[in-house]
Design a protein around this motif. Sequence first.
Motif, PDB file in Angstrom:
ATOM      1  N   HIS A   1       0.841  -1.214   0.000  1.00  0.00           N
ATOM      2  CA  HIS A   1       0.000   0.000   0.000  1.00  0.00           C
ATOM      3  C   HIS A   1       0.868   1.253   0.000  1.00  0.00           C
ATOM      4  O   HIS A   1       0.584   2.210  -0.727  1.00  0.00           O
ATOM      5  CB  HIS A   1      -0.928  -0.004   1.218  1.00  0.00           C
TER       6      HIS A   1
ATOM      7  N   ARG B   1       2.229   1.794  -3.381  1.00  0.00           N
ATOM      8  CA  ARG B   1       1.251   2.347  -4.328  1.00  0.00           C
ATOM      9  C   ARG B   1       1.015   3.832  -4.067  1.00  0.00           C
ATOM     10  O   ARG B   1       0.839   4.617  -5.008  1.00  0.00           O
ATOM     11  CB  ARG B   1      -0.068   1.567  -4.281  1.00  0.00           C
TER      12      ARG B   1
ATOM     13  N   ARG C   1     -16.102   4.779 -16.758  1.00  0.00           N
ATOM     14  CA  ARG C   1     -14.832   4.876 -16.031  1.00  0.00           C
ATOM     15  C   ARG C   1     -13.925   5.843 -16.770  1.00  0.00           C
ATOM     16  O   ARG C   1     -14.024   5.983 -17.995  1.00  0.00           O
ATOM     17  CB  ARG C   1     -14.178   3.483 -15.958  1.00  0.00           C
TER      18      ARG C   1
ATOM     19  N   TYR D   1     -12.073  10.176  -7.668  1.00  0.00           N
ATOM     20  CA  TYR D   1     -13.210   9.619  -6.935  1.00  0.00           C
ATOM     21  C   TYR D   1     -14.513  10.367  -7.142  1.00  0.00           C
ATOM     22  O   TYR D   1     -15.563   9.907  -6.700  1.00  0.00           O
ATOM     23  CB  TYR D   1     -12.846   9.411  -5.460  1.00  0.00           C
TER      24      TYR D   1
ATOM     25  N   GLU E   1     -14.477  -1.740 -13.520  1.00  0.00           N
ATOM     26  CA  GLU E   1     -14.397  -2.028 -12.080  1.00  0.00           C
ATOM     27  C   GLU E   1     -15.604  -1.427 -11.371  1.00  0.00           C
ATOM     28  O   GLU E   1     -16.412  -0.738 -11.985  1.00  0.00           O
ATOM     29  CB  GLU E   1     -13.093  -1.475 -11.490  1.00  0.00           C
ATOM     30  N   GLY E   2     -15.702  -1.682 -10.070  1.00  0.00           N
ATOM     31  CA  GLY E   2     -16.724  -1.044  -9.257  1.00  0.00           C
ATOM     32  C   GLY E   2     -16.257   0.355  -8.872  1.00  0.00           C
ATOM     33  O   GLY E   2     -15.169   0.793  -9.258  1.00  0.00           O
ATOM     34  N   SER E   3     -17.064   1.074  -8.091  1.00  0.00           N
ATOM     35  CA  SER E   3     -16.669   2.442  -7.720  1.00  0.00           C
ATOM     36  C   SER E   3     -15.460   2.432  -6.793  1.00  0.00           C
ATOM     37  O   SER E   3     -14.723   3.405  -6.714  1.00  0.00           O
ATOM     38  CB  SER E   3     -17.849   3.180  -7.083  1.00  0.00           C
TER      39      SER E   3
ATOM     40  N   GLU F   1     -13.813  -1.030  -6.229  1.00  0.00           N
ATOM     41  CA  GLU F   1     -13.483  -2.461  -6.191  1.00  0.00           C
ATOM     42  C   GLU F   1     -13.090  -2.941  -7.581  1.00  0.00           C
ATOM     43  O   GLU F   1     -13.605  -2.444  -8.577  1.00  0.00           O
ATOM     44  CB  GLU F   1     -14.705  -3.312  -5.763  1.00  0.00           C
ATOM     45  N   ASN F   2     -12.233  -3.946  -7.624  1.00  0.00           N
ATOM     46  CA  ASN F   2     -12.011  -4.706  -8.863  1.00  0.00           C
ATOM     47  C   ASN F   2     -13.057  -5.826  -8.931  1.00  0.00           C
ATOM     48  O   ASN F   2     -13.671  -6.164  -7.925  1.00  0.00           O
ATOM     49  CB  ASN F   2     -10.597  -5.304  -8.894  1.00  0.00           C
TER      50      ASN F   2
ATOM     51  N   THR G   1      -5.988  -6.202  -3.276  1.00  0.00           N
ATOM     52  CA  THR G   1      -6.847  -7.360  -2.995  1.00  0.00           C
ATOM     53  C   THR G   1      -6.973  -8.215  -4.254  1.00  0.00           C
ATOM     54  O   THR G   1      -6.980  -9.454  -4.181  1.00  0.00           O
ATOM     55  CB  THR G   1      -8.246  -6.904  -2.543  1.00  0.00           C
TER      56      THR G   1
ATOM     57  N   GLY H   1     -11.599  -5.573  -2.799  1.00  0.00           N
ATOM     58  CA  GLY H   1     -11.055  -4.271  -2.404  1.00  0.00           C
ATOM     59  C   GLY H   1     -10.667  -4.333  -0.943  1.00  0.00           C
ATOM     60  O   GLY H   1     -11.197  -5.167  -0.198  1.00  0.00           O
ATOM     61  N   THR H   2      -9.778  -3.464  -0.546  1.00  0.00           N
ATOM     62  CA  THR H   2      -9.366  -3.438   0.864  1.00  0.00           C
ATOM     63  C   THR H   2     -10.579  -3.198   1.756  1.00  0.00           C
ATOM     64  O   THR H   2     -10.769  -3.874   2.763  1.00  0.00           O
ATOM     65  CB  THR H   2      -8.321  -2.334   1.086  1.00  0.00           C
TER      66      THR H   2
HETATM   67  N1  PMP Z   1     -10.683   0.133  -7.746  1.00  0.00           N
HETATM   68  C1  PMP Z   1     -10.922   1.308  -7.152  1.00  0.00           C
HETATM   69  C2  PMP Z   1     -11.456   2.436  -7.964  1.00  0.00           C
HETATM   70  C3  PMP Z   1     -10.668   1.462  -5.782  1.00  0.00           C
HETATM   71  O1  PMP Z   1     -10.912   2.626  -5.176  1.00  0.00           O
HETATM   72  C4  PMP Z   1     -10.188   0.372  -5.037  1.00  0.00           C
HETATM   73  C5  PMP Z   1      -9.936   0.506  -3.565  1.00  0.00           C
HETATM   74  N2  PMP Z   1      -8.658   0.972  -3.296  1.00  0.00           N
HETATM   75  C6  PMP Z   1      -9.946  -0.839  -5.715  1.00  0.00           C
HETATM   76  C7  PMP Z   1     -10.214  -0.918  -7.075  1.00  0.00           C
HETATM   77  C8  PMP Z   1      -9.397  -2.031  -4.989  1.00  0.00           C
HETATM   78  O2  PMP Z   1      -8.066  -1.803  -4.603  1.00  0.00           O
HETATM   79  P1  PMP Z   1      -7.444  -2.495  -3.309  1.00  0.00           P
HETATM   80  O3  PMP Z   1      -7.758  -3.923  -3.415  1.00  0.00           O
HETATM   81  O4  PMP Z   1      -5.992  -2.211  -3.413  1.00  0.00           O
HETATM   82  O5  PMP Z   1      -8.068  -1.856  -2.128  1.00  0.00           O
END
Ligand code: PMP
Length: 305
Positions: free
Chosen positions: A56, A59, A147, A163, A192-194, A196-197, A219, A254-255
Amino acid sequence: MADRDGKIWYDGEMVDWRDATTHVLTHTLHYGMGVFEGVRAYETPKGPAIFRLEDHTARLFRSAKILGMALPFTPQQISQAHLDVVKANGLKSCYFRPMAFYGSGKLGVAPLKNDVRVIVAAWPWGAYLGDEGLEKGIRVKTSSFTRHHVNITMCKAKANGNYMNSILANNEATADGYDEALLLDVDGFVAEGSGENIFIIRKGKLYTPDLTSALEGITRDTVVQISKEMGLELVEKRITRDEVYSADEAFFTGTAAEVTPIRELDRRAIGDGNRGTITAEIQKRYFDIVKGLDAEHQHWLTYVN
Ligand code: PMP
């Protein structure tokens, strides 16, 4: 954010929660040029442990590099700040919000005359999409918002301004009674989600979109590793929304969202409309890993004590 006792790491100092404020002319507040992370620590048999902390922090620094933002701390200092805030707040498990932003020296689009300021905050946070969502799966709607295009903003940076797109999509989906949005890329493929992958499963094979316009989720990477260990075939490719409709199983990663099953997209049940069996196994392995119950993945945990 709820008013509470506690401390936030702010530019290298532990500051009282209520004093961790900034000026209304803060540059990032106006234009969104900043970078952040979402990180979690879980309660384990050996006390709190932060999951994939180094990844993290790396990143966060990659996001800053992409935006041309020089962070006035080293990665080691930022990682250490996470450990310090857990201790300072006596937390057993938590969500962290590290963020770097431009301060209030000068307004105007060019941010470079402003100091870069950094916070690491932490607080207890349960299941992002609800405990029931983790168990039964969530209902998702394809967003009318596209997106980001790769040359309109920087999709690989976890940047504050990105965001707005996520919030518009999430607000639209939740106002329509869904739990989350699914965003398509500019060509109409699943991104992807808002926050999440996404993964789908068909005939025992796992599929996930390539990362052209999606965030490189940590994740997601963890699930890629879990799927290898389960002997599952994983295909990274462009995915269409009708492939999601006809998948046997689907889930978000996602985290914050952890591994959340998707039981419905656009009023079409995914599989039989429940958490799928492969999803349940991946989810179980994920929670065992983050909670320190899996001996093979201890290298991903940074123990606080
Ligand atoms: N896509 C977006 C747009 C996100 O905000 C997140 C959350 N950080 C993810 C994917 C998933 O990333 P991670 O698994 O690193 O939390």
